[in-house]
Design a protein around this motif. Structure first.
Motif, PDB file in Angstrom:
ATOM      1  N   HIS A  17       1.002  -1.421  -0.223  1.00 53.99           N
ATOM      2  CA  HIS A  17      -0.010   0.020  -0.028  1.00 53.99           C
ATOM      3  C   HIS A  17       0.873   1.340  -0.195  1.00 53.99           C
ATOM      4  CE1 HIS A  17      -2.885  -2.820   2.390  1.00 53.99           C
ATOM      5  NE2 HIS A  17      -3.069  -3.051   1.037  1.00 53.99           N
ATOM      6  N   GLY A  18       1.825   1.274  -0.962  1.00 56.34           N
ATOM      7  CA  GLY A  18       2.745   2.609  -0.909  1.00 56.34           C
ATOM      8  C   GLY A  18       2.428   3.714  -1.462  1.00 56.34           C
ATOM      9  N   GLY A  19       1.400   4.008  -2.159  1.00 54.85           N
ATOM     10  CA  GLY A  19       0.908   5.120  -2.581  1.00 54.85           C
ATOM     11  C   GLY A  19      -0.594   5.215  -2.879  1.00 54.85           C
ATOM     12  N   ASN A  20      -1.152   6.289  -3.267  1.00 50.47           N
ATOM     13  CA  ASN A  20      -2.567   6.611  -3.602  1.00 50.47           C
ATOM     14  C   ASN A  20      -2.740   7.014  -5.120  1.00 50.47           C
ATOM     15  OD1 ASN A  20      -1.632   9.095  -3.468  1.00 50.47           O
ATOM     16  ND2 ASN A  20      -2.949   9.922  -2.093  1.00 50.47           N
ATOM     17  N   ARG A  21      -2.175   6.632  -6.141  1.00 51.57           N
ATOM     18  CA  ARG A  21      -2.056   6.955  -7.264  1.00 51.57           C
ATOM     19  C   ARG A  21      -3.301   5.980  -8.043  1.00 51.57           C
ATOM     20  NH1 ARG A  21      -0.689   4.654 -12.241  1.00 51.57           N
ATOM     21  NH2 ARG A  21       0.331   2.976 -11.306  1.00 51.57           N
ATOM     22  N   VAL A  22      -4.164   6.990  -8.828  1.00 49.45           N
ATOM     23  CA  VAL A  22      -5.462   6.280  -9.537  1.00 49.45           C
ATOM     24  C   VAL A  22      -4.803   6.383 -11.110  1.00 49.45           C
ATOM     25  CG1 VAL A  22      -7.646   6.481 -10.148  1.00 49.45           C
ATOM     26  CG2 VAL A  22      -6.912   7.122  -7.858  1.00 49.45           C
ATOM     27  N   PRO A  23      -4.812   5.007 -11.471  1.00 47.82           N
ATOM     28  CA  PRO A  23      -4.696   5.013 -13.319  1.00 47.82           C
ATOM     29  C   PRO A  23      -5.693   5.885 -13.856  1.00 47.82           C
ATOM     30  CG  PRO A  23      -4.503   2.888 -12.137  1.00 47.82           C
ATOM     31  CD  PRO A  23      -4.977   3.957 -11.051  1.00 47.82           C
ATOM     32  N   PRO A  24      -5.348   6.672 -14.878  1.00 49.90           N
ATOM     33  CA  PRO A  24      -6.191   7.499 -15.750  1.00 49.90           C
ATOM     34  C   PRO A  24      -7.491   6.802 -16.005  1.00 49.90           C
ATOM     35  CG  PRO A  24      -3.792   7.458 -16.377  1.00 49.90           C
ATOM     36  CD  PRO A  24      -3.905   6.630 -15.552  1.00 49.90           C
ATOM     37  N   ARG A  27     -10.062   7.134 -12.911  1.00 46.86           N
ATOM     38  CA  ARG A  27     -10.198   8.257 -12.365  1.00 46.86           C
ATOM     39  C   ARG A  27     -11.468   8.645 -12.126  1.00 46.86           C
ATOM     40  NH1 ARG A  27      -4.796  11.481 -14.693  1.00 46.86           N
ATOM     41  NH2 ARG A  27      -3.205  10.266 -13.480  1.00 46.86           N
ATOM     42  N   ARG A  28     -12.645   8.387 -12.983  1.00 44.89           N
ATOM     43  CA  ARG A  28     -13.832   8.799 -13.062  1.00 44.89           C
ATOM     44  C   ARG A  28     -14.550   8.221 -11.867  1.00 44.89           C
ATOM     45  NH1 ARG A  28     -13.357   4.311 -15.826  1.00 44.89           N
ATOM     46  NH2 ARG A  28     -14.960   2.804 -15.643  1.00 44.89           N
ATOM     47  N   LEU A  29     -14.135   7.210 -11.217  1.00 45.41           N
ATOM     48  CA  LEU A  29     -14.825   6.532 -10.249  1.00 45.41           C
ATOM     49  C   LEU A  29     -14.734   7.118  -9.052  1.00 45.41           C
ATOM     50  CD1 LEU A  29     -13.365   2.586 -11.198  1.00 45.41           C
ATOM     51  CD2 LEU A  29     -15.561   4.012 -11.423  1.00 45.41           C
ATOM     52  N   PHE A  30     -13.272   8.027  -8.762  1.00 46.36           N
ATOM     53  CA  PHE A  30     -13.018   8.700  -7.857  1.00 46.36           C
ATOM     54  C   PHE A  30     -13.234  10.244  -7.723  1.00 46.36           C
ATOM     55  CE2 PHE A  30     -10.613   4.975  -7.815  1.00 46.36           C
ATOM     56  CZ  PHE A  30     -10.620   4.323  -6.740  1.00 46.36           C
ATOM     57  N   ALA A  31     -14.229  10.433  -8.721  1.00 47.86           N
ATOM     58  CA  ALA A  31     -14.446  12.355  -9.002  1.00 47.86           C
ATOM     59  C   ALA A  31     -15.195  12.531  -7.948  1.00 47.86           C
ATOM     60  CB  ALA A  31     -15.087  12.257 -10.299  1.00 47.86           C
ATOM     61  N   ARG A  64       7.119  -3.237  -4.684  1.00 47.66           N
ATOM     62  CA  ARG A  64       6.356  -2.145  -4.107  1.00 47.66           C
ATOM     63  C   ARG A  64       5.209  -1.764  -5.071  1.00 47.66           C
ATOM     64  NH1 ARG A  64       7.006   0.779  -7.686  1.00 47.66           N
ATOM     65  NH2 ARG A  64       8.481   2.385  -8.132  1.00 47.66           N
ATOM     66  N   SER A  65       3.963  -0.992  -4.589  1.00 49.57           N
ATOM     67  CA  SER A  65       3.075  -0.729  -5.420  1.00 49.57           C
ATOM     68  C   SER A  65       2.659   0.699  -5.014  1.00 49.57           C
ATOM     69  CB  SER A  65       1.772  -1.656  -5.261  1.00 49.57           C
ATOM     70  OG  SER A  65       0.796  -0.720  -6.052  1.00 49.57           O
ATOM     71  N   THR A  66       2.466   1.478  -6.034  1.00 54.65           N
ATOM     72  CA  THR A  66       2.100   2.931  -5.329  1.00 54.65           C
ATOM     73  C   THR A  66       0.443   3.174  -5.998  1.00 54.65           C
ATOM     74  OG1 THR A  66       2.945   3.921  -7.468  1.00 54.65           O
ATOM     75  CG2 THR A  66       4.217   4.020  -5.592  1.00 54.65           C
ATOM     76  N   THR A  67      -0.052   2.026  -6.359  1.00 63.55           N
ATOM     77  CA  THR A  67      -1.640   2.322  -6.752  1.00 63.55           C
ATOM     78  C   THR A  67      -2.469   2.200  -5.712  1.00 63.55           C
ATOM     79  OG1 THR A  67      -1.101   1.342  -9.167  1.00 63.55           O
ATOM     80  CG2 THR A  67      -3.374   1.218  -8.307  1.00 63.55           C
ATOM     81  N   THR A  68      -3.294   2.965  -5.327  1.00 65.47           N
ATOM     82  CA  THR A  68      -4.302   2.984  -4.296  1.00 65.47           C
ATOM     83  C   THR A  68      -4.794   1.797  -4.112  1.00 65.47           C
ATOM     84  OG1 THR A  68      -6.324   4.004  -3.256  1.00 65.47           O
ATOM     85  CG2 THR A  68      -6.186   3.903  -5.636  1.00 65.47           C
ATOM     86  N   ARG A  69      -4.985   1.342  -2.853  1.00 65.28           N
ATOM     87  CA  ARG A  69      -5.740   0.128  -2.499  1.00 65.28           C
ATOM     88  C   ARG A  69      -7.154   0.385  -2.825  1.00 65.28           C
ATOM     89  NH1 ARG A  69      -4.228   0.865   3.746  1.00 65.28           N
ATOM     90  NH2 ARG A  69      -4.801  -1.336   4.079  1.00 65.28           N
ATOM     91  N   LEU A  70      -7.698   1.405  -2.932  1.00 71.33           N
ATOM     92  CA  LEU A  70      -9.010   1.525  -3.216  1.00 71.33           C
ATOM     93  C   LEU A  70      -9.526   1.168  -4.672  1.00 71.33           C
ATOM     94  CD1 LEU A  70      -9.778   4.746  -1.442  1.00 71.33           C
ATOM     95  CD2 LEU A  70     -10.429   2.529  -0.660  1.00 71.33           C
ATOM     96  N   LEU A  71      -8.553   0.765  -5.383  1.00 73.48           N
ATOM     97  CA  LEU A  71      -8.598   0.414  -6.824  1.00 73.48           C
ATOM     98  C   LEU A  71      -8.901  -1.361  -6.663  1.00 73.48           C
ATOM     99  CD1 LEU A  71      -9.082   0.927  -9.960  1.00 73.48           C
ATOM    100  CD2 LEU A  71      -6.634   0.225 -10.237  1.00 73.48           C
TER     101      LEU A  71
END
Length: 238
Positions: A17-24, A27-31, A64-71
């Protein structure tokens, strides 16, 4: 448990859970809920920095991953109710499968590749997974500075956690160090999955959980805590 000679374990550091990046594409899902990405729900603040420092200090590979765990949560098994968040759970099954194949599976496959590679060469693996936890959860104050998560039924893990706790408190007697807190080492996750596939003599996993209040405070307190963790892990592996 020694790092000298032929019996030295092979080390691996991971940060799920290294980051909160949302792949492009998503991104609509988190607007409407982008603010949550910056909270403990979006990622583990401080975990990536600690993981990187551990890997450098121990001369260990880092996954490691920097993609948000919320994805998709890389520390949850397929089929687990927490694999997807409220932002992705309602997606069509084929879209959820694409997310798994694009983000979850490559991460797990890379960890497997490293672990299997060491074991195939006759090495014992010690896996250190870097995490952090929010100081307050559901109104309850977490009364620990560091948590060490392990499986008590695996002797090497029990020894490693015990030695690490002793070292932490020897370096800083004021530190509140708790075993299997604020979660249990046997809970669903990457380490449990690896334990199921590798014998105790071949694999040992230890999750290091640091209180995010140190990350929030920053400065000397956070730097000192990281140094203490690095030194204690080095001692525990001797």
């Amino acid at each position: 448990m020694t790092r000298r000679g032929a019996s030295a374990p092979a080390l691996l550091v991971t940060v799920e859970h290294g980051g909160n990046r949302v792949p492009p594409a998503y991104r609509r899902l988190f607007a409407a809920g982008a603010a949550v990405l910056d909270t403990h729900r979006g990622y583990d603040p401080g975990a990536l920095l600690l993981g990187r420092e551990l890997a450098v200090r121990l001369d260990a590979p880092l996954v490691r991953s920097t993609t948000t765990r919320l994805l998709v949560d890389l520390n949850r098994s397929l089929g687990h109710k927490g694999l997807f968040s409220e932002f992705t759970r309602a997606l069509r099954a084929d879209e959820r499968k694409r997310i798994v194949e694009r983000y979850w599976r490559p991460y797990r496959d890379e960890v497997d590749r490293v672990v299997d590679g060491f074991i195939d060469r006759g090495r014992r693996v010690v896996h250190l997974s870097s995490h952090s936890f929010t100081p307050v959860f559901d109104g309850e104050v977490r009364n620990a500075d560091i948590g060490l998560l392990y499986d008590p039924g695996r002797p090497v893990e029990r020894l490693l956690a015990t030695r690490c706790k002793a070292a932490l408190q020897a370096i800083d007697p004021g530190l509140r160090v708790r075993m299997n807190y604020p979660y249990t080492g046997r809970a669903d996750g990457l380490t449990r999955d690896l334990r199921r596939r590798h014998a105790p003599a071949r694999y040992a996993g230890l999750e290091i959980e640091v209180n995010q209040r140190y990350v929030i405070a920053g400065g000397r307190a956070w730097a000192a805590l990281r140094r203490t963790v690095l030194e204690s892990i080095e001692f525990a592996l001797r």
